[in-house]
Design an enzyme around this catalytic site. Structure first.
Site, short mmCIF file in Angstrom:
data_model
loop_
_atom_site.label_atom_id
_atom_site.label_comp_id
_atom_site.label_asym_id
_atom_site.label_seq_id
_atom_site.Cartn_x
_atom_site.Cartn_y
_atom_site.Cartn_z
N ASP A 266 0.86 -1.15 -0.15
CA ASP A 266 -0.01 0.11 -0.01
C ASP A 266 0.79 1.22 -0.17
OD1 ASP A 266 -2.30 1.57 0.64
OD2 ASP A 266 -1.63 1.72 2.68
N SER B 67 -3.01 0.94 -4.28
CA SER B 67 -3.44 2.02 -3.77
C SER B 67 -5.19 2.25 -4.26
CB SER B 67 -2.72 3.06 -4.23
OG SER B 67 -3.34 4.45 -3.53
N ALA B 68 -5.72 3.22 -3.38
CA ALA B 68 -6.90 3.50 -3.66
C ALA B 68 -6.70 4.91 -4.54
CB ALA B 68 -7.66 3.94 -2.71
N LYS C 228 -8.59 -4.83 -3.35
CA LYS C 228 -7.21 -5.10 -3.47
C LYS C 228 -6.77 -6.48 -3.46
CE LYS C 228 -5.57 -0.74 -1.45
NZ LYS C 228 -4.79 0.00 -0.26
N ASP D 211 -2.03 -0.68 5.92
CA ASP D 211 -2.25 -0.25 7.16
C ASP D 211 -3.48 0.01 7.42
OD1 ASP D 211 -2.67 3.02 7.13
OD2 ASP D 211 -2.47 1.87 5.36
N ASN E 162 -9.06 -1.32 3.95
CA ASN E 162 -8.95 -1.72 2.49
C ASN E 162 -7.79 -2.41 2.29
OD1 ASN E 162 -7.24 0.42 2.53
ND2 ASN E 162 -7.95 1.55 0.76
#
Length: 272
Positions: free
Chosen positions: A9, A43-44, A197, A221, A224
């Site tokens: 992430d 990542s988002a 993810k 962390d 998601n």
């Protein structure tokens, strides 16, 4: 067993709260190339919001954006989309109308492929520009929706109490199949519920690398990241992750501020 593939992430994991990629993380990740261990960003964020970190780490691997909405590679100075999962067009239009009619103070943006679209430079868009250093394409969002353009993420920015209320209203509409989640105090995001993810990691390890999940390491962390951390053989929670996440996986590392990614790679991969 040393992992054959590593996923990480970005926000709250690879970078600190100031969006900084530390020298320690950079140097440690670059050591992986000599061992032929691919390092993959997850990542988002949109692909454009990830590319600076991709270049800084001198990667040539695929990467996961929009929480799994897009899997892409960067080749010959352009993004090559390998796989994508869009929001149902009817649901995009429905969310747009609800927000525009009931929550006019909320800043609304749409993400299509690698591009960010907004109808105007309002306070929310200005705030997001400061965060990611990018500028959106300005156009009528309803017209964009009506063109049939694939929408991978809907992002809303507003005051916390208004964002919470908008989330409640959207989630009350049981016919909506999209994933609706807050990604911060001021942010509410909508994506396809299959764009996770975990699903994107599964696609990459099976379709692109043909290895077993037990041979994979992932670091994250937040909630998601939870799915991918539990899916791979070596899921590592950051020291700044919620206690619930840290308790649910076998391994943890230091915080993003203290270069937890570098420490995890040294411990589990480089064995120093």
């Amino acid at each position: 067993m040393i992992p054959k593939l590593i996923f990480s992430d970005i926000d709250g994991t690879l970078i600190n709260s100031g969006d900084e990629l530390s020298k320690e993380n950079i140097e440690t990740i670059k050591k992986l190339s000599s061992k032929d261990i691919p390092f993959i960003l997850v990542s988002a964020r949109s692909p454009e919001e990830m590319i600076d970190y991709y270049h800084c780490l001198e990667l040539n691997t695929p990467f996961i954006s929009y929480n799994g909405g897009i899997i892409s590679k960067y080749e010959h100075n352009r993004f090559k989309i390998i796989s994508d999962i869009c929001i149902d067009p009817k649901e995009t239009e429905f969310v747009y109308e609800i927000i525009r009619t009931r929550f006019p103070t909320i800043s609304l943006s749409l993400y299509s492929n690698t591009k960010w679209y907004a109808s105007k430079l309002d306070k929310g868009v200005q705030y997001q520009k400061e965060l990611n250093g990018l500028s959106p394409v300005i156009m009528d969002l309803k017209e964009l929706i009506q063109t049939g353009a694939p929408i991978h993420k809907i992002m809303m920015i507003g005051k916390t109490d208004v964002i919470i209320e908008a989330e409640k209203i959207l989630k009350k509409n049981t016919h909506l199949t999209s994933s609706i989640h807050r990604s911060g105090a001021y942010h509410l995001e909508v994506t396809n519920k299959k764009a996770t993810k975990k699903n994107a990691v599964k696609f990459i390890i099976e379709q692109l690398y043909n290895i077993d999940a037990n041979q994979v390491m992932a670091m994250g962390d937040n909630y998601n990241d939870w799915g991918m951390l539990k899916y791979v053989g070596l899921g590592v929670a950051m020291g700044n992750a919620p206690q619930e996440i840290r308790d649910s996986v076998k391994f943890s590392t230091d915080t993003c501020i203290n270069n937890g990614v570098a420490q995890a790679i040294e411990r589990f991969v480089l064995r120093r």
